[in-house]
Motif scaffolding. Structure first.
Motif, PDB file in Angstrom:
ATOM      1  N   ASP A 157      -6.497   9.947  -6.294  1.00  0.00           N
ATOM      2  CA  ASP A 157      -6.365   9.327  -7.610  1.00  0.00           C
ATOM      3  C   ASP A 157      -5.855  10.423  -8.541  1.00  0.00           C
ATOM      4  O   ASP A 157      -6.621  11.102  -9.229  1.00  0.00           O
ATOM      5  N   GLY A 158      -4.538  10.638  -8.518  1.00  0.00           N
ATOM      6  CA  GLY A 158      -3.953  11.748  -9.233  1.00  0.00           C
ATOM      7  C   GLY A 158      -3.322  11.331 -10.541  1.00  0.00           C
ATOM      8  O   GLY A 158      -3.390  10.166 -10.962  1.00  0.00           O
ATOM      9  N   SER A 159      -2.670  12.282 -11.178  1.00  0.00           N
ATOM     10  CA  SER A 159      -1.969  11.998 -12.425  1.00  0.00           C
ATOM     11  C   SER A 159      -0.670  11.246 -12.178  1.00  0.00           C
ATOM     12  O   SER A 159      -0.186  10.515 -13.054  1.00  0.00           O
ATOM     13  N   TRP A 160      -0.113  11.399 -10.979  1.00  0.00           N
ATOM     14  CA  TRP A 160       1.192  10.811 -10.664  1.00  0.00           C
ATOM     15  C   TRP A 160       1.125   9.770  -9.563  1.00  0.00           C
ATOM     16  O   TRP A 160       1.916   8.827  -9.564  1.00  0.00           O
ATOM     17  N   TYR A 161       0.215   9.932  -8.626  1.00  0.00           N
ATOM     18  CA  TYR A 161       0.129   9.015  -7.489  1.00  0.00           C
ATOM     19  C   TYR A 161      -1.318   8.609  -7.261  1.00  0.00           C
ATOM     20  O   TYR A 161      -2.247   9.418  -7.429  1.00  0.00           O
ATOM     21  N   ALA A 162      -1.496   7.348  -6.856  1.00  0.00           N
ATOM     22  CA  ALA A 162      -2.815   6.854  -6.478  1.00  0.00           C
ATOM     23  C   ALA A 162      -2.680   6.121  -5.149  1.00  0.00           C
ATOM     24  O   ALA A 162      -1.926   5.146  -5.046  1.00  0.00           O
ATOM     25  N   VAL A 163      -3.365   6.618  -4.134  1.00  0.00           N
ATOM     26  CA  VAL A 163      -3.350   5.965  -2.830  1.00  0.00           C
ATOM     27  C   VAL A 163      -4.782   5.902  -2.315  1.00  0.00           C
ATOM     28  O   VAL A 163      -5.641   6.716  -2.694  1.00  0.00           O
ATOM     29  N   ARG A 164      -5.032   4.934  -1.433  1.00  0.00           N
ATOM     30  CA  ARG A 164      -6.372   4.790  -0.875  1.00  0.00           C
ATOM     31  C   ARG A 164      -6.284   4.518   0.617  1.00  0.00           C
ATOM     32  O   ARG A 164      -5.637   3.570   1.040  1.00  0.00           O
ATOM     33  N   ASP A 165      -6.892   5.405   1.383  1.00  0.00           N
ATOM     34  CA  ASP A 165      -6.977   5.224   2.832  1.00  0.00           C
ATOM     35  C   ASP A 165      -5.586   4.962   3.422  1.00  0.00           C
ATOM     36  O   ASP A 165      -5.358   3.977   4.107  1.00  0.00           O
ATOM     37  N   ALA A 166      -4.642   5.856   3.140  1.00  0.00           N
ATOM     38  CA  ALA A 166      -3.237   5.652   3.532  1.00  0.00           C
ATOM     39  C   ALA A 166      -3.065   5.856   5.035  1.00  0.00           C
ATOM     40  O   ALA A 166      -3.240   6.961   5.553  1.00  0.00           O
ATOM     41  N   ILE A 167      -2.707   4.794   5.730  1.00  0.00           N
ATOM     42  CA  ILE A 167      -2.567   4.812   7.187  1.00  0.00           C
ATOM     43  C   ILE A 167      -1.124   5.124   7.553  1.00  0.00           C
ATOM     44  O   ILE A 167      -0.189   4.598   6.943  1.00  0.00           O
ATOM     45  N   ASN A 168      -0.929   5.955   8.571  1.00  0.00           N
ATOM     46  CA  ASN A 168       0.400   6.247   9.102  1.00  0.00           C
ATOM     47  C   ASN A 168       0.380   6.005  10.604  1.00  0.00           C
ATOM     48  O   ASN A 168      -0.061   6.850  11.393  1.00  0.00           O
ATOM     49  N   SER A 169       0.834   4.840  11.012  1.00  0.00           N
ATOM     50  CA  SER A 169       0.839   4.470  12.426  1.00  0.00           C
ATOM     51  C   SER A 169       2.170   3.816  12.754  1.00  0.00           C
ATOM     52  O   SER A 169       2.629   2.964  11.988  1.00  0.00           O
ATOM     53  N   PRO A 170       2.853   4.240  13.830  1.00  0.00           N
ATOM     54  CA  PRO A 170       2.411   5.198  14.839  1.00  0.00           C
ATOM     55  C   PRO A 170       2.376   6.619  14.293  1.00  0.00           C
ATOM     56  O   PRO A 170       3.028   6.931  13.291  1.00  0.00           O
TER      57      PRO A 170
END
Length: 319
Positions: A157-170
């Motif tokens: 939860d940043g000043s520029w980006y907000a991501v939660r539990d970002a999955i990278n599959s494969p």
């Protein structure tokens, strides 16, 4: 890690239209691989840069191109020199680089920088912001991208980006190395020490020792083993079998692309002996290797091969 990288920075060649363009580019990548380069790199831009051509000269999207080049090569690493962080959301960039790694069977490399080409941002609608903004965004992006490439699910939860539990599959096929481009001693080289495997710098040759000393200081302060980081120096060359041919080829390209003329003072132009001697001086300044582009004569068959055959023995003298 990159120690001898071949960069393709321009796609405007005499007599080559859109239908023939990919083959002209692929030939360069194959020549680079066969002659000793360990990495093939392309710029991540949408408009051509000043000193390389007019804004409306040809420019291909880099990751689409790199994925295609992966099918014409088998050994070289493939990456951007370097990705502008401002052009893609970090989760998208992580997915794109992972896809490149999968289709190349483990040869992707992430090259990344803060972004700098203001005209491109203004014309195409990318947010530019201040110098400080761009470096803050880059650091937040690295805190998302790197965990995604390493099999984690980051939240931020940043000043520029907000991501939660970002999955990278494969997952990537292997460990994707990270190169940060730039030579800023306070911000960029500190991020190299903290996050990167490779550093690619542009500066006067006489400034190289000072840049390396700054990187050493950051590594010591952060507890990073400096030997884990490979440093390359960005260059331009125009190599031909004779000095006269090299000068003529550079001049002929300037007739077509006048903007390239401003690069003559910094380009290394000459025959194999002259070019090898110039690169020996660069390596003696302390870098681990070089990245090199050849915008004046890369379109001539055999020139990239000659460049690799000239430079590879300087980087790997035992081979």
């Amino acid at each position: 890690m990159t120690r001898l990288g071949y960069q393709i920075p321009n796609f405007t060649y005499p007599g080559v239209g859109s239908g023939e363009l990919f083959e002209a580019i692929a030939r360069q990548a194959v020549e680079a691989e066969e002659s000793g380069f360990d990495t093939v790199l392309v710029m991540d831009h949408f408009y051509q840069l000043p000193l390389l051509g007019a804004p409306d000269n040809a420019m291909l999207e880099c990751y689409t191109l790199l994925s295609a080049l992966s099918q014409r090569t088998s050994r070289v690493r493939l990456g951007a020199l370097v990705t502008g962080n401002t052009y893609r959301h970090p989760t998208l960039l992580a997915k794109v680089v992972t896809a490149l790694d999968v289709v190349s069977q483990g040869r992707a490399q992430l090259g990344i920088g803060a972004g700098w080409f203001e005209l491109e941002h203004e014309r195409l609608g990318f947010e530019f912001g201040t110098f400080t903004d761009r470096f803050e965004r880059l650091e937040e992006a690295l805190q998302i991208i790197l965990p995604m490439l390493r099999g984690e699910r980051p939240s931020l939860d940043g000043s520029w980006y907000a991501v939660r539990d970002a999955i990278n599959s494969p997952a990537p096929v292997g460990r994707i190395p990270v190169m940060i481009g730039g030579a800023g001693e306070k911000k960029t080289l500190r991020m190299v020490a903290q996050y990167a495997d490779d550093s690619n710098i542009i500066c006067a040759v006489e400034d190289i020792p000072r840049k390396l000393a700054a990187l050493d200081e950051h590594c010591e302060r952060l507890g990073r083993d400096r030997s884990q980081i490979t440093v390359t120096y960005q260059t331009s060359a125009c190599l031909a079998p004779t000095h006269e041919e090299a000068e003529r080829e550079f001049a002929e390209t300037v007739e077509r692309i006048p903007e390239l003329g401003a690069r003559r003072a910094s380009a290394i132009v000459g025959d194999p002996g002259e070019v090898a001697a110039a690169y020996q001086r660069i390596l003696a300044a302390g870098v681990d290797g070089v990245t090199v582009n050849a915008p004046a004569n890369c379109h001539i068959p055999g020139r990239v091969r000659l460049l690799g055959e000239t430079l590879a023995p300087l980087i790997n003298p035992a081979e």
